[in-house]
Motif scaffolding. Structure first.
Motif, PDB file in Angstrom:
ATOM      1  N   ASN A 246      28.548  -1.918 113.603  1.00 50.33           N
ATOM      2  CA  ASN A 246      28.100  -2.852 112.272  1.00 50.33           C
ATOM      3  C   ASN A 246      29.240  -3.323 111.433  1.00 50.33           C
ATOM      4  O   ASN A 246      28.995  -3.156 110.331  1.00 50.33           O
TER       5      ASN A 246
ATOM      6  N   THR B 224      25.289   2.868 106.787  1.00 45.85           N
ATOM      7  CA  THR B 224      24.229   1.826 106.904  1.00 45.85           C
ATOM      8  C   THR B 224      23.874   0.842 105.820  1.00 45.85           C
ATOM      9  O   THR B 224      24.387   1.314 104.602  1.00 45.85           O
TER      10      THR B 224
ATOM     11  N   TYR C 256      21.015   0.145 104.569  1.00 44.59           N
ATOM     12  CA  TYR C 256      20.103   0.531 103.618  1.00 44.59           C
ATOM     13  C   TYR C 256      20.560   1.588 102.537  1.00 44.59           C
ATOM     14  O   TYR C 256      19.955   1.436 101.144  1.00 44.59           O
TER      15      TYR C 256
ATOM     16  N   ILE D 166      15.865   1.814 114.152  1.00 44.91           N
ATOM     17  CA  ILE D 166      17.188   1.717 113.601  1.00 44.91           C
ATOM     18  C   ILE D 166      17.992   2.528 114.283  1.00 44.91           C
ATOM     19  O   ILE D 166      19.223   2.436 114.329  1.00 44.91           O
TER      20      ILE D 166
ATOM     21  N   ALA E 289      22.966  -3.598 110.029  1.00 45.76           N
ATOM     22  CA  ALA E 289      22.017  -2.723 109.399  1.00 45.76           C
ATOM     23  C   ALA E 289      22.514  -1.436 109.805  1.00 45.76           C
ATOM     24  O   ALA E 289      22.796  -0.306 108.890  1.00 45.76           O
ATOM     25  N   SER E 290      22.886  -0.886 110.939  1.00 52.64           N
ATOM     26  CA  SER E 290      22.956   0.574 111.407  1.00 52.64           C
ATOM     27  C   SER E 290      23.921   0.609 112.444  1.00 52.64           C
ATOM     28  O   SER E 290      24.721   1.765 112.652  1.00 52.64           O
TER      29      SER E 290
END
Length: 367
Positions: A144, A156, A158, A274, A325-326
């Motif tokens: 990513n 990540t 998040y 994820i 994201a991941s």
């Protein structure tokens, strides 16, 4: 007979029969919309930000000048934006020059509740879609790389969003709004009627637990998520007495920290996609280890079609996960979740399909 004169009345070679000349290949039609979609998407979000849809809901048939005075934007800018949104069909300009919401806009873009498309699309505009400009780079690298746009060294999105609380709030508001679009189908599932204590892994700001405990009065829930996200749940008054005393928070890391004991069911809602298959199997195994005999696991989220050729929302999510994201994961087909649940020790594994927005609910029981 003059051959040259006669040839004037013959259709050119390779020309389709006259009846087919106006037929449009749906793939070609979709292509032409697709290549213009990024600009048109942002035009629709701008119209939401300017409250054009809400304004026309209150004043259908408003003139251009009325819209200009209300929005306060330059006339030429408004002209350009209205043209763009009208091409999507979401706005209509009628013969008298007045503007109206299309029925789809009245249904999708006027409501301003917690599940509003305004929240969803704002999150996509601010966080998701800027990352897609780096798609070629990210997919070629197998990681990513678009995450570099967000400060921090966490692997990540998040976790990195904890460095930007304002953007983290936008992100979780967007996620919660879209969760609500498919949540009623989950909440109404009769399987939850016999659950007494649910462990909501990756439960975010508590949206899912709130709805489940409201629907099932005998159910209590413990939300397990990283500390910064748990703070969002606390800030919304999800837990403790504000949450009816039936929702608790247990901050922790999904892989590094143990799951709390005491639950008779574990829910992974919009979480497992994820990760890789190996990680998903590990999390399901971890869930199985804290459940009593007869305890159940629920996996709710996007399911791409079995042949992996259909599902617009699933495709978007899969790209977002890998680009930003991941760096892994996808909207897996249901059969993958079923296999991983069996490997983790669950039996009687099955998937309930036909949930909204390409969702499925995979259920397994600990022997």
């Amino acid at each position: 007979m003059n051959p040259s004169a006669d040839s004037d009345h013959q259709p050119p070679r390779n020309t389709p029969p006259r009846d087919d000349r106006n037929a449009v290949d749906p793939v070609v039609e979709r292509f032409h919309f697709l290549v213009n979609a990024p600009a048109l998407f942002n035009a629709v979000v701008t119209a939401l930000e300017w409250d054009l849809f809400a304004l026309l809901a209150e004043h259908p048939g408003a003139s251009f000048e009325e819209l200009r005075r209300t929005t306060g934007v330059p006339a030429h800018s408004l002209r350009v934006l209205l043209h763009a949104v009208c091409t999507t069909g979401l706005l209509e300009r009628r013969a008298d020059g007045g503007y109206h919401n299309a029925p789809a806009a009245e249904e999708l873009l006027v409501p301003d509740g917690p599940d509003s498309w305004r929240h969803i699309l704002t999150g996509w505009k601010e966080i998701y879609y800027p990352a897609f400009a780096r798609m070629s780079e990210a997919l070629a690298a197998g990681t990513n790389t678009a995450l570099a746009a967000h400060p921090g060294d966490e692997p990540t999105l998040y976790r990195r969003l904890s460095h930007n609380p304002e953007l983290e709030t936008v992100f979780h508001r967007s996620m919660s709004a879209f969760t609500l679009k498919s949540l009623d189908s989950l909440v109404e599932c009769e399987e939850f009627a016999t659950v007494r204590h649910l462990l909501d892994v990756g439960g975010g700001d508590g949206t899912t637990s709130e709805r489940l405990t409201a629907r099932h009065p005998r159910l209590r829930s413990t939300i397990f998520d990283i500390p910064s996200v748990s703070q969002l749940a606390a800030g919304r008054g999800t837990a403790g007495e504000a949450g009816g005393g039936r929702i608790a928070l247990h901050p922790g890391d999904l892989f590094a920290d143990p799951f709390p004991d005491g639950a008779d069911a574990v829910l992974f809602s919009h979480v497992l996609e994820i990760f890789s298959g190996e990680q998903i199997t590990a999390l399901l195994t971890k869930a199985c280890s804290v459940l009593p005999s007869g305890g159940r696991v629920f996996v709710y989220g996007y399911n791409v079609s079995d042949d992996e050729t259909r599902g617009w929302y699933s495709a978007r999510l899969s790209l977002y996960l890998n680009v930003l994201a991941s760096g892994q994961g996808m909207a897996y087909p249901a059969r993958d979740y079923e296999e991983w649940a069996r490997r983790a020790g669950f039996t009687g594994v099955r998937t309930l399909t036909d949930h909204p927005y390409e969702h499925g609910l995979t259920i397994g029981t600990k022997p």
